[in-house]
Scaffold this active site. Structure first.
Site, PDB file in Angstrom:
ATOM      1  CG  ASP A 120       4.731  -1.099   2.217  1.00 21.25           C
ATOM      2  OD1 ASP A 120       4.293  -0.990   1.050  1.00 21.25           O
ATOM      3  OD2 ASP A 120       5.953  -1.074   2.493  1.00 21.25           O
ATOM      4  N   GLY A 167      -1.640   6.202  -1.397  1.00 23.57           N
ATOM      5  CA  GLY A 167      -2.535   6.972  -2.260  1.00 23.57           C
ATOM      6  C   GLY A 167      -3.746   6.197  -2.729  1.00 23.57           C
ATOM      7  CE  LYS A 168      -2.049   2.421  -7.682  1.00 19.61           C
ATOM      8  NZ  LYS A 168      -0.723   2.982  -7.308  1.00 19.61           N
ATOM      9  CG  ASP A 220       0.366  -0.650  -6.900  1.00 13.99           C
ATOM     10  OD1 ASP A 220       1.056  -0.986  -7.876  1.00 13.99           O
ATOM     11  OD2 ASP A 220       0.256   0.530  -6.516  1.00 13.99           O
ATOM     12  CB  CYS A 231       4.171   1.835 -12.221  1.00 16.88           C
ATOM     13  SG  CYS A 231       5.409   1.465 -10.953  1.00 16.88           S
ATOM     14  CB  ALA A 255      -0.943   0.007   1.209  1.00 19.54           C
ATOM     15  N   PRO A 284       2.871   4.576  -0.744  1.00 19.28           N
ATOM     16  CG  PRO A 284       3.035   6.755  -1.604  1.00 19.28           C
ATOM     17  CD  PRO A 284       3.162   5.299  -2.003  1.00 19.28           C
ATOM     18  CG  ASP A 296       6.803 -10.442   2.432  1.00 16.76           C
ATOM     19  OD1 ASP A 296       6.055 -10.378   1.427  1.00 16.76           O
ATOM     20  OD2 ASP A 296       7.992 -10.786   2.364  1.00 16.76           O
TER      21      ASP A 296
END
Length: 427
Positions: A277, A260-261, A322, A375, A256, A258, A303
């Site tokens: 995270d 934002g999503k 992500d 990304c 997750a 930083p 993890d």
């Protein structure tokens, strides 16, 4: 060197570039860099940052220029980096050539052993004398012309045969700055009017996405400090809608930071969200961002590949995966990536992604959906990864996104590069 001089900005930039060439990520080094130079005024800090990012975007170009201007490679990292910074500045601001050479020589005189000052002066003056010859030679070499490693260029050409030039070109530009309006604290129209009144003109890309005409310091944006808006690329903002979250759902954002999503999903829906995270410092950033926005979630450090360490055994209705990736779609925003990545890194990332997918799939409730996001621009991390996962799992149904089984956003003037695939778990 005076803190407000071009020499100081070049010195600071050279330190950052030298660290990246030593293998350190730029994001990890900037905070310590600014801490080491506490007397820098905002103007010098801004100039240094422009030099850092510009020099790093010019991957390959500095190599090619120094190969032609030096008889043998430099063994002094800071001077090597200083020359790259100065050569970049000479290319983008040729009208400042005299000042650039003078200030670079001053830096060399302060930070290097005897003899290197003269070398810096000679190399930069030769670059000016050979400007046209150098430009012609650099245009013939793919690495220097496209400012990317050869292996990267080859992959993009192979995978994007119709658009490869535009993709590589976009990665060398300044990224757009897009804001995400928080509907829990304001309305898009009211926030846009306030931004325009403060001189931050822009245009809508989506219901909550306001793309600024000109990037601006976060501190200058009305509404940022009190959580009425965030900075988030338009491509990244599209994930929340694709995951099809609804009120009351139990949602996992598995990688997750930083945040934002995760924040965007909570802004839009009254869901029960676990933000995970693996890095404790990055997990703290998630909590800080949610606090600024007036949002709440269960933030944990863990993890994604080891659910037994953090999962309570209750299934999730939605999972956002992500996953870590090469970040090749955001290279203009993180230009050190072009220096640090190697071709065999792609396979290593693909292995981690597969492990995350396999670990998360049992956590998804029957009828639930998982959105796989990277990304990256490389198929091994994207379409091939998802196709192989779906082939291994008979209970995995791929859900179309805009009539296609996946969505690829190539970097352009409005957004970075992203890949999305939506997977539904059959009952």
């Amino acid at each position: 060197m005076p803190p407000d001089s071009m020499a100081r900005a070049m010195w600071v930039a050279a330190e950052a570039v030298a660290r990246v060439r030593d293998g350190y990520a730029l994001n990890d080094g900037l905070a310590s860099l600014w801490a080491a130079h506490p007397d820098l005024p905002p103007s010098t800090r801004g100039a240094a940052q422009d030099l850092i990012y510009g020099t790093l975007r010019d991957f390959g170009r500095g190599d090619a220029m120094l190969a032609r201007l030096l008889r043998q490679p430099l063994t002094e990292p800071t001077i090597d980096a200083l020359l790259r910074v100065a050569l970049h500045r000479l290319e983008v601001r040729p009208e400042t050539a005299h000042t650039v050479v003078d200030q670079a020589v001053e830096v060399a005189a302060r930070v290097a052993r005897g003899g290197l000052k003269s070398l810096v002066n000679a190399v930069l003056r030769n670059a000016l004398r050979q400007r046209d010859t150098l430009a012609t030679a650099l245009a013939r070499t793919p690495e220097s012309h496209w400012r990317h490693p050869a292996w990267w260029i080859d992959r993009i050409k192979r995978n994007q045969p119709q658009t490869w030039e535009a993709v590589l070109g976009a990665a060398n530009t300044h990224p757009p700055m897009t804001l995400r309006i928080n509907p829990r604290r304001t309305t898009p129209d009211a926030m846009a009017a306030e931004l325009v009144a403060a001189g931050h003109t822009g245009r809508w890309l989506g219901p909550y996405a306001w793309r600024l005409d000109r990037p601006a310091p976060v501190a200058s944006l009305p509404g940022y400090a009190d959580g009425r808006l965030s900075v988030q690329d338009w491509g990244a903002q599209q994930a929340a809608a694709m995951l099809d979250v609804r009120d009351g759902m139990r949602v996992l954002d598995a990688c997750a930071a930083p945040g934002g999503k995760a924040a965007h999903m909570i802004e839009l829906h009254d869901c029960r969200l676990l933000a995970l995270d693996a890095d404790p410092r990055r997990a703290q950033r998630i909590a800080a961002n949610l606090e600024r926005l007036g949002l709440s979630a269960d933030v944990r450090c863990g993890d994604a590949r080891s659910p037994r360490e953090w999962w309570d055994g209750q299934g999730f209705d939605r999972i956002l995966a992500d996953v870590p990736c090469s970040a090749s779609g955001v290279a203009r925003r993180h230009p050190d990536i072009k220096w640090l990545r190697r071709a065999d890194d792609i396979g290593n990332f693909a292995t981690v992604q597969r492990e995350i997918l396999e670990a998360l799939w049992p956590l998804l409730s029957p009828g639930g959906k998982m959105l796989y996001v990277t990304c990256s621009l490389f198929p091994e991390e994207n379409s091939l990864q998802v196709a192989r996962f779906a082939a291994r799992h008979s209970d995995c149904q791929r859900v179309p996104l805009d009539a296609a089984l996946e969505r690829t956003l190539l970097p352009d003037a409005d957004h970075d590069g992203f890949f999305f695939a939506l997977l539904e778990k059959q009952a």
